[in-house]
Design an enzyme around this catalytic site. Structure first.
Site, PDB file in Angstrom:
ATOM      1  N   SER A  43     -11.905   3.018  34.275  1.00 23.95           N
ATOM      2  CA  SER A  43     -12.883   2.658  33.376  1.00 23.95           C
ATOM      3  C   SER A  43     -14.266   3.576  33.758  1.00 23.95           C
ATOM      4  CB  SER A  43     -13.049   1.254  33.245  1.00 23.95           C
ATOM      5  OG  SER A  43     -13.788   0.615  34.402  1.00 23.95           O
ATOM      6  N   LEU A 107     -13.836   0.449  38.695  1.00 24.32           N
ATOM      7  CA  LEU A 107     -15.029  -0.067  38.174  1.00 24.32           C
ATOM      8  C   LEU A 107     -16.161   0.577  38.842  1.00 24.32           C
ATOM      9  CD1 LEU A 107     -16.856  -1.932  36.310  1.00 24.32           C
ATOM     10  CD2 LEU A 107     -16.805  -3.553  38.239  1.00 24.32           C
ATOM     11  N   ILE A 138     -13.934   1.118  43.689  1.00 21.06           N
ATOM     12  CA  ILE A 138     -15.541   1.127  43.448  1.00 21.06           C
ATOM     13  C   ILE A 138     -15.609   2.837  42.826  1.00 21.06           C
ATOM     14  CG2 ILE A 138     -17.972   0.765  43.632  1.00 21.06           C
ATOM     15  CD1 ILE A 138     -16.408  -1.883  43.386  1.00 21.06           C
ATOM     16  N   LYS A 139     -16.276   2.913  41.766  1.00 16.72           N
ATOM     17  CA  LYS A 139     -16.181   4.407  41.494  1.00 16.72           C
ATOM     18  C   LYS A 139     -17.637   4.914  41.776  1.00 16.72           C
ATOM     19  CE  LYS A 139     -14.479   6.190  37.813  1.00 16.72           C
ATOM     20  NZ  LYS A 139     -13.920   6.586  36.210  1.00 16.72           N
ATOM     21  N   ILE A 140     -17.959   5.812  42.637  1.00 15.11           N
ATOM     22  CA  ILE A 140     -19.276   6.238  43.155  1.00 15.11           C
ATOM     23  C   ILE A 140     -19.024   7.680  42.757  1.00 15.11           C
ATOM     24  CG2 ILE A 140     -20.598   6.934  44.940  1.00 15.11           C
ATOM     25  CD1 ILE A 140     -19.463   4.417  46.395  1.00 15.11           C
TER      26      ILE A 140
END
Length: 361
Positions: A43, A107, A138-140
């Site tokens: 997402s 996310l 976790i998207k970074i």
């Protein structure tokens, strides 16, 4: 056996690049898992913006939280964590069956933090804790400021999807950050098996040069960038440094092909899926692309990596005046700005929905 299942069986993971509450509550995502071999989900702010703006499915959740006085950003993350948690639970059996290789959902931290290392890491920790799912990435962003946060997140045991990568060099920098985090865990006596993927954006390359190169070169640059990066990925995994980490219990940070929906209506709708079919990678695709590939795609992992010599194609683009390194930086900057714009619109949509709900009928 349909094309998506064949592609999965040949070694590439198919993830869905979309999430909506209707996908979850109406059984559509479960059907994609059961029938189309979808084994993960990604997402981003644009996806959530479209989901909340174009549906009434979130109205009750927004209404319930308005009375608490939550700031708009916090209200969004509570809603997003509900969706992401439900999706993670659907993929949990795959995650367990593959011993954590697959079955991930992603996310993203607030895109306004793309150039803020410390706050990015703090938000990554907070979202990971609140989601409380072992299969959440976790998207970074893989920006220069994001790289230290990626390293520290991996060291802290937080699985990471490195996003907004556009070139081999940006991928290698992200892979280095991941490996440093893993090596720090090994040195500290911690388990080095922390999940991660590195997301390389493909289609935006061809959009960026569509009006500047001859027609015969259309829709070839994104594939060449993907294949060049895939080669660097495989060469990297074969180095003694990475193999030492694997021997200590680490796993590869898989290369993920993102932005694989075809933007040019004159090009095949499964161009980037067929052209980047390769084992030990992930392709996260929009819903329309997933359905198109299931209908008429050709599944042959390895075919994409062997077609066309990437360096020859890239040399042709350089001769045509395309500065690959400069364009990669521009695309990363524009990608970060685009997500910030979507984020701002998303916050405005939530605020507007809240205002409408509070107005007397």
């Amino acid at each position: 056996m349909n094309p998506t299942q064949r592609l999965h069986d040949s070694g590439q993971s198919l993830w869905l690049d979309n999430i909506t509450r209707d996908l979850l509550t109406k059984g559509t995502l479960q059907r994609y898992i059961d029938e189309l071999a979808v084994t993960g989900l990604t997402s981003n702010p644009t996806i959530f913006d479209h989901a909340i703006k174009n549906s009434s499915a979130y109205d009750d959740a927004i209404r319930e939280r308005l009375v608490t006085g939550l700031p708009t950003e916090e209200l969004f993350f509570e809603i997003a964590l509900e969706d992401i948690g439900q999706a993670a639970d659907l993929f949990r059996p795959i995650h367990e069956r593959t011993s954590g290789v697959d079955g991930w959902v992603s996310l993203e931290v607030s895109p306004t933090l793309a150039h803020d290392t410390e706050t990015t890491l703090a938000m990554a920790r907070d979202l990971h804790r609140r989601a409380d799912r072992p299969n959440l990435l976790i998207k970074i962003p893989g920006t220069p400021e994001g790289l230290p946060a990626i390293e520290d997140a991996i060291y802290a045991g937080i699985p990471v999807n490195v996003t907004l990568l556009f070139s081999r060099e940006q991928y290698l920098a992200a892979a280095e950050a991941y490996l440093r985090g893993v090596e720090r865990r090994i040195a500290a006596g911690l388990c080095p098996n922390v999940g991660s993927v590195a997301s390389l954006f493909i289609s935006r390359w061809d959009v960026a040069v569509a009006d500047t190169v001859p027609a015969a070169m259309a829709n070839r640059l994104g594939l060449a960038i993907g294949r060049r990066t895939d080669r660097a990925y495989r060469d990297l995994l074969a180095t003694p440094r990475w193999q030492r980490a694997f021997n200590a219990g680490a796993r590869p940070q898989r290369l993920l092909f993102a932005s694989t929906g075809t933007k040019d209506p004159k090009a095949p709708d499964v161009l980037y899926v067929e052209g980047l079919a390769a084992p030990l990678t992930v392709n996260t695709m929009p819903e329309a692309t997933l359905k198109a590939f299931a209908d008429h795609g050709v599944s042959d992992a390895g075919r994409g990596a062997e077609a066309d010599d990437a360096e020859t194609v890239l040399a042709d683009f350089a001769e045509a005046g395309v500065d690959i390194d400069a364009l990669a930086q521009r695309l990363q900057d524009e990608g970060a700005a685009s997500f910030v714009a979507s984020w701002s619109e998303l916050m405005a949509v939530i605020a507007a929905k809240g205002g409408a709900m509070n107005r007397p009928g």
